[in-house]
Enzyme design. Structure first.
Site, PDB file in Angstrom:
ATOM      1  N   ARG A  24       0.814  -1.091   0.208  1.00 34.45           N
ATOM      2  CA  ARG A  24       0.181   0.110   0.022  1.00 34.45           C
ATOM      3  C   ARG A  24       0.964   1.152   0.142  1.00 34.45           C
ATOM      4  O   ARG A  24       0.481   2.393   0.533  1.00 34.45           O
ATOM      5  CB  ARG A  24      -0.949   0.150   1.180  1.00 34.45           C
ATOM      6  CG  ARG A  24      -2.015  -1.046   1.177  1.00 34.45           C
ATOM      7  CD  ARG A  24      -3.069  -0.835   0.297  1.00 34.45           C
ATOM      8  NE  ARG A  24      -4.061  -1.818   0.673  1.00 34.45           N
ATOM      9  CZ  ARG A  24      -5.347  -1.292   1.262  1.00 34.45           C
ATOM     10  NH1 ARG A  24      -5.597  -0.216   1.783  1.00 34.45           N
ATOM     11  NH2 ARG A  24      -6.339  -2.077   1.320  1.00 34.45           N
ATOM     12  N   ARG A  37      -6.755  11.725  -6.115  1.00 41.15           N
ATOM     13  CA  ARG A  37      -8.012  10.967  -5.632  1.00 41.15           C
ATOM     14  C   ARG A  37      -9.328  11.810  -5.590  1.00 41.15           C
ATOM     15  O   ARG A  37     -10.448  11.406  -6.146  1.00 41.15           O
ATOM     16  CB  ARG A  37      -7.856  10.414  -4.274  1.00 41.15           C
ATOM     17  CG  ARG A  37      -9.026   9.650  -3.490  1.00 41.15           C
ATOM     18  CD  ARG A  37      -9.262   8.103  -3.954  1.00 41.15           C
ATOM     19  NE  ARG A  37     -10.325   7.475  -3.350  1.00 41.15           N
ATOM     20  CZ  ARG A  37     -11.402   7.744  -3.275  1.00 41.15           C
ATOM     21  NH1 ARG A  37     -11.799   8.670  -4.261  1.00 41.15           N
ATOM     22  NH2 ARG A  37     -12.360   7.019  -2.907  1.00 41.15           N
ATOM     23  N   ASP A  74      -6.957  -2.615  -6.950  1.00 42.39           N
ATOM     24  CA  ASP A  74      -7.431  -3.065  -5.808  1.00 42.39           C
ATOM     25  C   ASP A  74      -7.820  -4.678  -6.029  1.00 42.39           C
ATOM     26  O   ASP A  74      -8.083  -5.154  -7.198  1.00 42.39           O
ATOM     27  CB  ASP A  74      -8.801  -2.420  -5.361  1.00 42.39           C
ATOM     28  CG  ASP A  74      -8.912  -2.708  -3.851  1.00 42.39           C
ATOM     29  OD1 ASP A  74      -8.087  -2.157  -2.787  1.00 42.39           O
ATOM     30  OD2 ASP A  74      -9.647  -3.671  -3.541  1.00 42.39           O
ATOM     31  N   TYR A 150     -14.823 -10.991   0.832  1.00 42.12           N
ATOM     32  CA  TYR A 150     -15.467  -9.981   0.463  1.00 42.12           C
ATOM     33  C   TYR A 150     -16.666 -10.128  -0.310  1.00 42.12           C
ATOM     34  O   TYR A 150     -17.856  -9.405  -0.227  1.00 42.12           O
ATOM     35  CB  TYR A 150     -14.531  -8.745  -0.325  1.00 42.12           C
ATOM     36  CG  TYR A 150     -13.527  -8.482   0.649  1.00 42.12           C
ATOM     37  CD1 TYR A 150     -13.787  -7.312   1.607  1.00 42.12           C
ATOM     38  CD2 TYR A 150     -12.197  -8.776   0.563  1.00 42.12           C
ATOM     39  CE1 TYR A 150     -12.703  -6.605   2.346  1.00 42.12           C
ATOM     40  CE2 TYR A 150     -11.265  -8.431   1.598  1.00 42.12           C
ATOM     41  CZ  TYR A 150     -11.680  -7.323   2.469  1.00 42.12           C
ATOM     42  OH  TYR A 150     -10.439  -6.802   3.287  1.00 42.12           O
TER      43      TYR A 150
HETATM   44  O1  CP3 Z   1       0.121   0.794  -3.170  1.00 43.65           O
HETATM   45  C1  CP3 Z   1      -0.328  -0.079  -3.308  1.00 43.65           C
HETATM   46  O2  CP3 Z   1      -0.078  -1.205  -2.407  1.00 43.65           O
HETATM   47  C2  CP3 Z   1      -1.333  -0.486  -4.581  1.00 43.65           C
HETATM   48  C3  CP3 Z   1      -2.849  -0.447  -4.253  1.00 43.65           C
HETATM   49  C4  CP3 Z   1      -3.517  -1.619  -3.457  1.00 43.65           C
HETATM   50  C5  CP3 Z   1      -4.933  -0.971  -3.001  1.00 43.65           C
HETATM   51  N1  CP3 Z   1      -5.406  -1.904  -2.432  1.00 43.65           N
HETATM   52  C6  CP3 Z   1      -5.346   0.361  -2.950  1.00 43.65           C
HETATM   53  C7  CP3 Z   1      -6.346   0.818  -2.154  1.00 43.65           C
HETATM   54  C8  CP3 Z   1      -3.454  -2.875  -3.064  1.00 43.65           C
HETATM   55  C9  CP3 Z   1      -2.109  -3.868  -3.404  1.00 43.65           C
HETATM   56  C10 CP3 Z   1      -4.605  -3.317  -2.521  1.00 43.65           C
HETATM   57  C11 CP3 Z   1      -4.865  -4.638  -2.102  1.00 43.65           C
HETATM   58  C12 CP3 Z   1      -5.883  -4.849  -1.092  1.00 43.65           C
HETATM   59  N2  CP3 Z   1      -7.217  -4.200  -1.267  1.00 43.65           N
HETATM   60  C13 CP3 Z   1      -6.041  -5.966  -0.106  1.00 43.65           C
HETATM   61  C14 CP3 Z   1      -4.980  -6.827   0.224  1.00 43.65           C
HETATM   62  C15 CP3 Z   1      -3.826  -6.127   1.125  1.00 43.65           C
HETATM   63  C16 CP3 Z   1      -4.251  -5.940   2.404  1.00 43.65           C
HETATM   64  O3  CP3 Z   1      -4.308  -4.758   2.761  1.00 43.65           O
HETATM   65  O4  CP3 Z   1      -4.596  -6.869   3.065  1.00 43.65           O
HETATM   66  C17 CP3 Z   1      -7.250  -5.943   0.378  1.00 43.65           C
HETATM   67  C18 CP3 Z   1      -7.762  -6.813   1.536  1.00 43.65           C
HETATM   68  C19 CP3 Z   1      -8.024  -4.840  -0.220  1.00 43.65           C
HETATM   69  C20 CP3 Z   1      -9.456  -4.555  -0.035  1.00 43.65           C
HETATM   70  C21 CP3 Z   1      -9.877  -2.980   0.372  1.00 43.65           C
HETATM   71  N3  CP3 Z   1      -9.536  -1.933  -0.571  1.00 43.65           N
HETATM   72  C22 CP3 Z   1     -10.274  -2.625   1.487  1.00 43.65           C
HETATM   73  C23 CP3 Z   1     -10.666  -3.427   2.920  1.00 43.65           C
HETATM   74  C24 CP3 Z   1     -10.167  -1.126   1.373  1.00 43.65           C
HETATM   75  C25 CP3 Z   1     -10.624  -0.345   2.636  1.00 43.65           C
HETATM   76  C26 CP3 Z   1      -9.609   0.013   3.493  1.00 43.65           C
HETATM   77  C27 CP3 Z   1      -8.895   1.317   3.283  1.00 43.65           C
HETATM   78  O5  CP3 Z   1      -7.454   0.890   3.207  1.00 43.65           O
HETATM   79  O6  CP3 Z   1      -9.298   2.179   2.954  1.00 43.65           O
HETATM   80  C28 CP3 Z   1      -9.768  -0.922   0.042  1.00 43.65           C
HETATM   81  C29 CP3 Z   1      -9.391   0.761  -0.396  1.00 43.65           C
HETATM   82  C30 CP3 Z   1      -8.341   0.883  -0.908  1.00 43.65           C
HETATM   83  N4  CP3 Z   1      -7.523   0.031  -1.627  1.00 43.65           N
HETATM   84  C31 CP3 Z   1      -7.575   2.111  -0.742  1.00 43.65           C
HETATM   85  C32 CP3 Z   1      -6.432   2.018  -1.641  1.00 43.65           C
HETATM   86  C33 CP3 Z   1      -5.431   2.981  -1.704  1.00 43.65           C
HETATM   87  C34 CP3 Z   1      -7.894   3.421  -0.038  1.00 43.65           C
HETATM   88  C35 CP3 Z   1      -9.450   3.935  -0.564  1.00 43.65           C
HETATM   89  C36 CP3 Z   1      -9.058   5.513  -0.959  1.00 43.65           C
HETATM   90  O7  CP3 Z   1      -8.028   5.837  -1.218  1.00 43.65           O
HETATM   91  O8  CP3 Z   1     -10.010   5.977  -0.895  1.00 43.65           O
END
Ligand code: CP3
Length: 344
Positions: A24, A37, A74, A150
């Site tokens: 992330r 964003r 994602d 999910y």
């Molecule tokens: O920089 C990176 O790592 C690349 C981008 C990336 C995102 N999600 C962007 C994201 C990656 C590799 C993921 C993987 C992901 N997504 C996982 C596996 C890794 C982990 O954290 O366990 C999972 C379970 C998800 C599902 C997911 N996506 C959730 C549960 C959420 C909400 C929680 C949160 O952190 O906000 C997301 C949203 C998300 N995915 C964001 C980002 C940058 C935040 C949303 C935003 O920017 O508005």
């Protein structure tokens, strides 16, 4: 031979400096990410607009000495591409229209799968054009169990009771969902390699909620099968697997999965991993993301302990889970310097 240190490690070489990237690493802790964003519309619009996804992928590399980028996307783009309704709501995380029955399952469709995910390939190609040559590019996907959880629960923050009850009560029909995810995920990862990804990571963030008796069927075997399918077509692309929270079952992944690397969660003792896992796999991990928030001596001492245990063999420094949004950017810079300055 590659000149990218992170790929050199994955190909079995011991390199002078330990490579580092952070799960992330693109995201809300960076003001330049928040700016993009805000103007992108929805989170999925950001993921599916190649120019914007490429831009936020590269942002952390402009600031920090990271050895890899990970394509901005994602794990939930896969259910979206199968036609499931997926939305990311401010402050709530992902919300999905749940898939809970064989009828729901039969409504998922592969017809638009490749087409929906084409913007991800386009973003990868754009990143490739601008990526500094010494840095690697990760493609990624979620493992079937985590993505299914999910899809069935309808979002995050659940106790996994619905998805587990389906898997335990009607394993044959739940297997239909897992098998579908194995197929499309392997296809999607191959698509990312063709677009220019030079290493892959498979995130099984919720493998650790499965009891030992169910881990093999719903987490280990599907991941083994994806790695087999991708490896059969592109044997030279390394794959890192992150089965978070599985404790001593990391040993089973080390012996039964044909992946190149294992990413360790925060709970795994580095000295144990050096002894038990590193002879078999490249190891990646596993600083507590909260130590990166705290910074200072607490972060430095913990990072050095990890390096002293794992840095002698094939190792990639990372966190034990994703960066937290409250992380100060200068702590990330300090961590990159510390890892690169460490000497075995
Ligand atoms: O920089 C990176 O790592 C690349 C981008 C990336 C995102 N999600 C962007 C994201 C990656 C590799 C993921 C993987 C992901 N997504 C996982 C596996 C890794 C982990 O954290 O366990 C999972 C379970 C998800 C599902 C997911 N996506 C959730 C549960 C959420 C909400 C929680 C949160 O952190 O906000 C997301 C949203 C998300 N995915 C964001 C980002 C940058 C935040 C949303 C935003 O920017 O508005």
């Amino acid at each position: 031979m590659t000149t990218k240190p992170l790929l050199q490690v994955l190909h079995g070489q011991v390199v002078p400096r330990v490579p580092i990237w952070l799960m992330r690493q693109a995201g809300r802790y960076l003001p330049e990410y928040r700016a993009v964003r805000e103007n992108a519309g929805s989170f999925l619009d950001l993921c599916f607009t190649p120019e914007l996804a490429a831009e936020v992928t590269l942002q952390p590399l402009r600031r920090f000495g990271l050895d890899a980028a990970i394509i901005f996307s994602d794990i939930l783009v896969v259910p979206a591409a199968l036609g499931q309704h997926v939305a990311f709501e401010e402050g709530h995380g992902p919300v999905l229209e749940p898939v809970r029955t064989p009828t729901d399952l039969s409504r998922l469709s592969r017809v638009r799968f490749g087409e929906t995910l084409r913007p991800v390939s386009e973003a990868i190609a754009l990143v490739r054009e601008k990526l500094p040559p010494a840095r690697a590019l990760f493609g990624f996907a979620g493992a079937p169990w985590t993505v299914a959880s999910y899809m069935v629960e309808g979002g995050g923050g659940s106790d996994f009771s619905t998805v587990k009850a389906w898997a335990y009560r009607e394993p044959d029909s739940f297997a239909g969902l897992i098998d579908l995810l194995v197929e499309v995920t392997a296809e999607y990862l191959l698509q990312q390699i063709d677009a220019g990804a030079d290493v892959l990571q498979i995130f099984d963030s919720w493998a650790g909620v499965l009891p030992d008796s169910a881990l093999e069927r719903w987490a280990l075997r599907p991941t083994v099968e994806i790695v087999r399918r991708v490896g059969a077509k592109r044997p030279d692309v390394p794959i890192v697997v992150f089965p978070r929270g599985i404790g001593a079952n990391y040993l089973r992944y080390a012996s039964e999965c044909d992946c190149t690397g294992l990413s360790l969660d925060t709970s795994v003792a580095p000295a144990w991993a050096a002894r038990e896992l590193q002879p078999l796999k490249v190891v990646q991990g596993n600083l507590d993301p909260l130590l990166l928030v705290v910074g200072g001596d607490a972060m430095r001492d913990a990072a050095k302990r990890i390096l002293d245990s794992l840095g002698d063999q094939r190792f990639i420094f990372n966190l034990g889970h994703g960066i937290l949004p409250q992380t100060p950017a200068d702590h990330v810079a300090a961590l990159c310097d510390l890892v690169h300055d460490w000497r075995r």
